[in-house]
Motif scaffolding. Structure first.
Motif, PDB file in Angstrom:
ATOM      1  N   LEU A   4       1.296 -14.133  16.813  1.00 40.24           N
ATOM      2  CA  LEU A   4       2.611 -14.355  17.422  1.00 40.24           C
ATOM      3  C   LEU A   4       3.718 -14.172  16.381  1.00 40.24           C
ATOM      4  O   LEU A   4       4.739 -13.535  16.662  1.00 40.24           O
ATOM      5  N   GLU A   5       3.505 -14.710  15.193  1.00 44.51           N
ATOM      6  CA  GLU A   5       4.505 -14.560  14.139  1.00 44.51           C
ATOM      7  C   GLU A   5       4.670 -13.093  13.736  1.00 44.51           C
ATOM      8  O   GLU A   5       5.788 -12.625  13.499  1.00 44.51           O
ATOM      9  N   LEU A   6       3.566 -12.355  13.696  1.00 42.09           N
ATOM     10  CA  LEU A   6       3.641 -10.923  13.397  1.00 42.09           C
ATOM     11  C   LEU A   6       4.453 -10.193  14.468  1.00 42.09           C
ATOM     12  O   LEU A   6       5.277  -9.331  14.161  1.00 42.09           O
ATOM     13  N   ALA A   7       4.207 -10.542  15.738  1.00 43.12           N
ATOM     14  CA  ALA A   7       4.925  -9.906  16.844  1.00 43.12           C
ATOM     15  C   ALA A   7       6.422 -10.206  16.782  1.00 43.12           C
ATOM     16  O   ALA A   7       7.255  -9.363  17.115  1.00 43.12           O
ATOM     17  N   GLN A   8       6.737 -11.418  16.350  1.00 39.52           N
ATOM     18  CA  GLN A   8       8.147 -11.799  16.243  1.00 39.52           C
ATOM     19  C   GLN A   8       8.849 -11.045  15.114  1.00 39.52           C
ATOM     20  O   GLN A   8      10.037 -10.742  15.202  1.00 39.52           O
ATOM     21  N   GLN A   9       8.125 -10.723  14.066  1.00 39.30           N
ATOM     22  CA  GLN A   9       8.721 -10.078  12.897  1.00 39.30           C
ATOM     23  C   GLN A   9       8.669  -8.556  12.953  1.00 39.30           C
ATOM     24  O   GLN A   9       9.490  -7.880  12.332  1.00 39.30           O
ATOM     25  N   PHE A 132      -2.660   0.519  17.019  1.00 41.38           N
ATOM     26  CA  PHE A 132      -2.206   0.992  15.714  1.00 41.38           C
ATOM     27  C   PHE A 132      -0.965   0.233  15.247  1.00 41.38           C
ATOM     28  O   PHE A 132      -0.881  -0.184  14.085  1.00 41.38           O
ATOM     29  N   LEU A 133       0.011   0.057  16.128  1.00 38.98           N
ATOM     30  CA  LEU A 133       1.229  -0.652  15.742  1.00 38.98           C
ATOM     31  C   LEU A 133       0.932  -2.096  15.343  1.00 38.98           C
ATOM     32  O   LEU A 133       1.532  -2.635  14.408  1.00 38.98           O
ATOM     33  N   SER A 134      -0.008  -2.713  16.043  1.00 37.68           N
ATOM     34  CA  SER A 134      -0.400  -4.088  15.698  1.00 37.68           C
ATOM     35  C   SER A 134      -1.066  -4.124  14.328  1.00 37.68           C
ATOM     36  O   SER A 134      -0.820  -5.043  13.533  1.00 37.68           O
ATOM     37  N   ALA A 138       0.075  -6.154  10.918  1.00 42.36           N
ATOM     38  CA  ALA A 138      -0.834  -7.051  10.193  1.00 42.36           C
ATOM     39  C   ALA A 138      -0.937  -6.677   8.718  1.00 42.36           C
ATOM     40  O   ALA A 138      -1.175  -7.540   7.867  1.00 42.36           O
ATOM     41  N   MET A 139      -0.739  -5.381   8.422  1.00 39.81           N
ATOM     42  CA  MET A 139      -0.826  -4.900   7.039  1.00 39.81           C
ATOM     43  C   MET A 139       0.542  -4.859   6.352  1.00 39.81           C
ATOM     44  O   MET A 139       0.663  -4.359   5.241  1.00 39.81           O
ATOM     45  N   HIS A 140       1.575  -5.357   7.049  1.00 40.76           N
ATOM     46  CA  HIS A 140       2.943  -5.375   6.518  1.00 40.76           C
ATOM     47  C   HIS A 140       3.438  -3.959   6.206  1.00 40.76           C
ATOM     48  O   HIS A 140       4.122  -3.725   5.187  1.00 40.76           O
ATOM     49  N   ILE A 141       3.087  -3.031   7.088  1.00 39.33           N
ATOM     50  CA  ILE A 141       3.571  -1.654   7.025  1.00 39.33           C
ATOM     51  C   ILE A 141       4.554  -1.474   8.169  1.00 39.33           C
ATOM     52  O   ILE A 141       4.252  -1.811   9.318  1.00 39.33           O
ATOM     53  N   ASP A 142       5.725  -0.963   7.869  1.00 47.64           N
ATOM     54  CA  ASP A 142       6.735  -0.753   8.906  1.00 47.64           C
ATOM     55  C   ASP A 142       6.452   0.548   9.651  1.00 47.64           C
ATOM     56  O   ASP A 142       5.869   1.494   9.100  1.00 47.64           O
ATOM     57  N   VAL A 169       4.283   8.583  14.974  1.00 45.28           N
ATOM     58  CA  VAL A 169       4.677   7.296  14.394  1.00 45.28           C
ATOM     59  C   VAL A 169       5.003   7.505  12.919  1.00 45.28           C
ATOM     60  O   VAL A 169       4.157   7.983  12.154  1.00 45.28           O
ATOM     61  N   ALA A 170       6.234   7.172  12.542  1.00 47.62           N
ATOM     62  CA  ALA A 170       6.604   7.172  11.131  1.00 47.62           C
ATOM     63  C   ALA A 170       6.123   5.873  10.503  1.00 47.62           C
ATOM     64  O   ALA A 170       6.162   4.813  11.135  1.00 47.62           O
ATOM     65  N   LEU A 171       5.661   5.970   9.251  1.00 45.16           N
ATOM     66  CA  LEU A 171       5.158   4.804   8.529  1.00 45.16           C
ATOM     67  C   LEU A 171       5.815   4.704   7.164  1.00 45.16           C
ATOM     68  O   LEU A 171       6.113   5.727   6.532  1.00 45.16           O
ATOM     69  N   GLY A 172       6.011   3.490   6.714  1.00 49.57           N
ATOM     70  CA  GLY A 172       6.554   3.300   5.378  1.00 49.57           C
ATOM     71  C   GLY A 172       6.970   1.856   5.186  1.00 49.57           C
ATOM     72  O   GLY A 172       6.426   0.943   5.821  1.00 49.57           O
ATOM     73  N   HIS A 173       7.933   1.669   4.325  1.00 58.91           N
ATOM     74  CA  HIS A 173       8.493   0.335   4.068  1.00 58.91           C
ATOM     75  C   HIS A 173      10.003   0.406   4.260  1.00 58.91           C
ATOM     76  O   HIS A 173      10.652   1.346   3.808  1.00 58.91           O
TER      77      HIS A 173
END
Length: 199
Positions: A4-9, A132-134, A138-142, A169-173
């Motif tokens: 839930l916290e991951l989904a919120q962030q 994948f987005l989840s 979880a891995m703190h990848i934007d 899907v673009a990935l990064g920080h």
């Protein structure tokens, strides 16, 4: 941190830090996670292309409408494609699935119109997107899921054969100045009572 916290962030990143790259180990983990994505009857009608090469990424960015800048800034781009040749798909499941799954397809899907079968196949790829987005969260990848791309141009650039691009899907920080971050722009969602019914 719980889910839930991951989904919120988690949020759709609009601005990336181009100097901060995702590690090879993280990319290999994401590939393994995609391999484990769920699909109806374990049909797996997909192909995923990980693009790290800046020249290739820039070619794809140029045919991505308003997403061009963020793709160029991002560490990686992942292209989600669906099998577009029904005969090829049927050969794949004959070679890889148990008879019960094959029988389900033959009884319930194969008799339908081609457009219905292809729509069903595309739905499976969208299941992998949510998975994948989840995983990224979880891995703190934007991440930035994008349908706003020229899919036919993607197919030409990537030389897809028998597959068709659906989205990327673009990935990064994130760039710390990204104004779409939840702490700067709080998430806006319909109320639970409007979208969920308990019986």
């Amino acid at each position: 941190m719980n889910f839930l916290e991951l989904a919120q962030q988690r949020y759709t990143t609009k601005k990336y830090n181009p100097t901060q790259k995702i590690t090879n180990e993280e990319i290999e983990t994401l590939k393994q996670i995609l391999q484990l994505s769920p699909s109806s009857i374990n049909s797996q009608p997909w192909h995923f292309t990980f693009v790290a090469d800046q020249e290739q990424k820039s070619k794809l960015a140029a045919v991505s409408y308003f997403n061009e800048e963020r793709i160029n800034q991002a560490s990686h781009l992942v292209v989600f494609s669906v099998i577009d040749d029904i005969a090829l798909f049927e050969k794949q499941i004959e070679q890889n699935l148990p008879q019960g799954a094959i029988n389900y397809y033959k009884q319930f899907m194969q008799p339908q119109a081609e457009r219905n079968i292809k729509s069903w196949l595309q739905h499976q790829v969208y299941l992998s997107l949510g998975f994948f987005l989840s995983a990224c969260a979880a891995m703190h990848i934007d991440s930035t899921p994008m349908e706003g791309i020229e899919t036919h141009s993607y197919d030409t650039i990537l030389q897809h054969n028998g597959y068709k691009t659906l989205f990327a899907v673009a990935l990064g920080h994130r760039d710390t100045n990204d104004n779409n971050q939840p702490e700067k722009m709080p998430k806006s969602r319909l109320s639970i009572n409007n979208i969920i019914t308990s019986i």
